[in-house]
Design a protein around this motif. Structure first.
Motif, PDB file in Angstrom:
ATOM      1  N   VAL A  20       2.653  -3.519   8.124  1.00  0.00           N
ATOM      2  CA  VAL A  20       2.958  -4.846   7.356  1.00  0.00           C
ATOM      3  C   VAL A  20       2.972  -6.270   8.099  1.00  0.00           C
ATOM      4  CG1 VAL A  20       4.801  -5.710   5.706  1.00  0.00           C
ATOM      5  CG2 VAL A  20       4.460  -3.485   5.531  1.00  0.00           C
ATOM      6  N   VAL A  21       2.461  -6.938   7.452  1.00  0.00           N
ATOM      7  CA  VAL A  21       2.535  -8.539   7.976  1.00  0.00           C
ATOM      8  C   VAL A  21       3.461  -9.349   7.651  1.00  0.00           C
ATOM      9  CG1 VAL A  21       0.995 -10.360   8.744  1.00  0.00           C
ATOM     10  CG2 VAL A  21      -0.214  -8.167   8.619  1.00  0.00           C
ATOM     11  N   ALA A  24       2.684 -12.693   5.860  1.00  0.00           N
ATOM     12  CA  ALA A  24       1.440 -12.580   5.367  1.00  0.00           C
ATOM     13  C   ALA A  24       1.356 -13.905   4.225  1.00  0.00           C
ATOM     14  CB  ALA A  24       1.109 -11.454   4.539  1.00  0.00           C
ATOM     15  N   HIS A 238       0.376  -3.033   0.308  1.00  0.00           N
ATOM     16  CA  HIS A 238       1.282  -4.117   0.437  1.00  0.00           C
ATOM     17  C   HIS A 238       0.472  -5.203  -0.170  1.00  0.00           C
ATOM     18  CE1 HIS A 238       3.241  -7.533   2.694  1.00  0.00           C
ATOM     19  NE2 HIS A 238       4.402  -6.757   2.068  1.00  0.00           N
ATOM     20  N   THR A 241      -0.069  -8.414   2.048  1.00  0.00           N
ATOM     21  CA  THR A 241      -1.051  -8.356   3.218  1.00  0.00           C
ATOM     22  C   THR A 241      -2.414  -8.308   2.925  1.00  0.00           C
ATOM     23  OG1 THR A 241       0.504  -7.209   4.338  1.00  0.00           O
ATOM     24  CG2 THR A 241      -1.650  -6.695   5.297  1.00  0.00           C
TER      25      THR A 241
END
Length: 282
Positions: A20-21, A24, A238, A241
């Motif tokens: 996960v970023v 984002a 997600h 992202t």
């Protein structure tokens, strides 16, 4: 972002989940501004068009992705087409006709929300739909072999090569949602009253065909990812992202074309001061 492009063959069941970023949303905001400027310059130059193709299982986030990624682009610079069940008129033409007439003009971005690939995806899972096309060589379901769909994919490759040669930049994104995440999103639609309208019992029927759809997706991704029209597989569990990845790929691709705004003709450049004086003296 090259690691998301389909190269050679791909097995969807073996795709790893992406980390996960955290930032984002911040990165997406920056990418949107860059995309807006690129489209503006592309429009001024008038040589290229961009076709963005989005595919994914139900609830994979196509609609919200479109809204977020193209939020800052001039409303006249992006046109979205969502292809539903073919109309009576569309069925009187070949299966690519309705997609061809929806292609973006030079200077604009066209987004296909579900695409011409439905003709080798939904119709492969539900071959009875092809009978509605009234094709001379198809008289029964027995005529719809793997060879039939392989030839269609060859035709799609040819279609994409033709428009790419004539100035359309093609980027195709498969939003790869997990079955568990789809379950959670469907449950959310049922639990939240304001989301009920998004739910259809048909979603559950299609979900029961998950393995069949995955197999068809895997085949079309392997057969139709080309240098002139690449597929990018986007982890879609997600949403922030996924949106950033799509925006980033589009921006980094368009930068390679070095769009340039046209220059004012020399005869007008020489008169700029005169034009200023005319306006100032009004």
């Amino acid at each position: 972002m090259e690691n998301h492009q389909v190269i050679g063959t791909v097995n969807l069941s073996e795709m790893p989940a992406m980390e996960v970023v955290d930032d984002a949303k911040k990165k997406l905001k920056k990418a949107r501004k860059e995309l807006s400027k690129l489209q503006e310059t592309m429009y001024a130059e008038g040589k290229y068009a961009v076709l963005i193709c989005l595919q994914g299982m139900d609830t994979s986030g196509k609609d919200s992705l479109i809204k977020q990624v193209f939020k800052d682009v001039n409303a006249r610079g992006v046109v979205v087409h969502s292809f539903k069940v073919p109309t009576e008129l569309e069925l009187k033409h070949d299966y690519l006709w309705r997609h061809y007439i929806a292609l973006p003009e030079r200077g604009k971005i066209g987004v296909f929300n579900r695409t011409h690939y439905e003709n080798v995806l939904v119709t492969r899972v539900h071959p009875e739909y092809v009978l509605n096309e009234n094709i001379p060589a198809v008289n029964s379901l027995a005529d719809l072999s793997d060879d039939f769909y392989n030839k269609r994919m060859e035709g799609i490759n040819g279609f994409e090569k033709h428009i790419a040669t004539n100035g359309t930049i093609i980027l195709k994104f498969f939003l790869n949602i997990s079955k568990l995440e789809q379950k959670n999103r469907l449950l959310r639609r049922l639990r939240l009253k304001e989301k009920n309208w998004k739910f259809s019992p048909g979603d559950l029927k299609e979900r029961n065909l998950w393995s069949h759809y995955k197999s068809c997706y895997q085949d079309l991704l392997n057969r139709t990812s080309t240098a002139y029209a690449p597929w990018f597989i986007i982890p879609a569990d997600h949403k922030p992202t996924a949106r950033f990845l799509v925006a980033d790929i589009i921006v980094e691709t368009l930068k390679k074309y070095h769009f340039k705004e046209p220059e004012l003709p020399e005869k007008y450049k020489n008169e700029i001061e005169n034009y200023k004086d005319q306006l100032a003296s009004e």
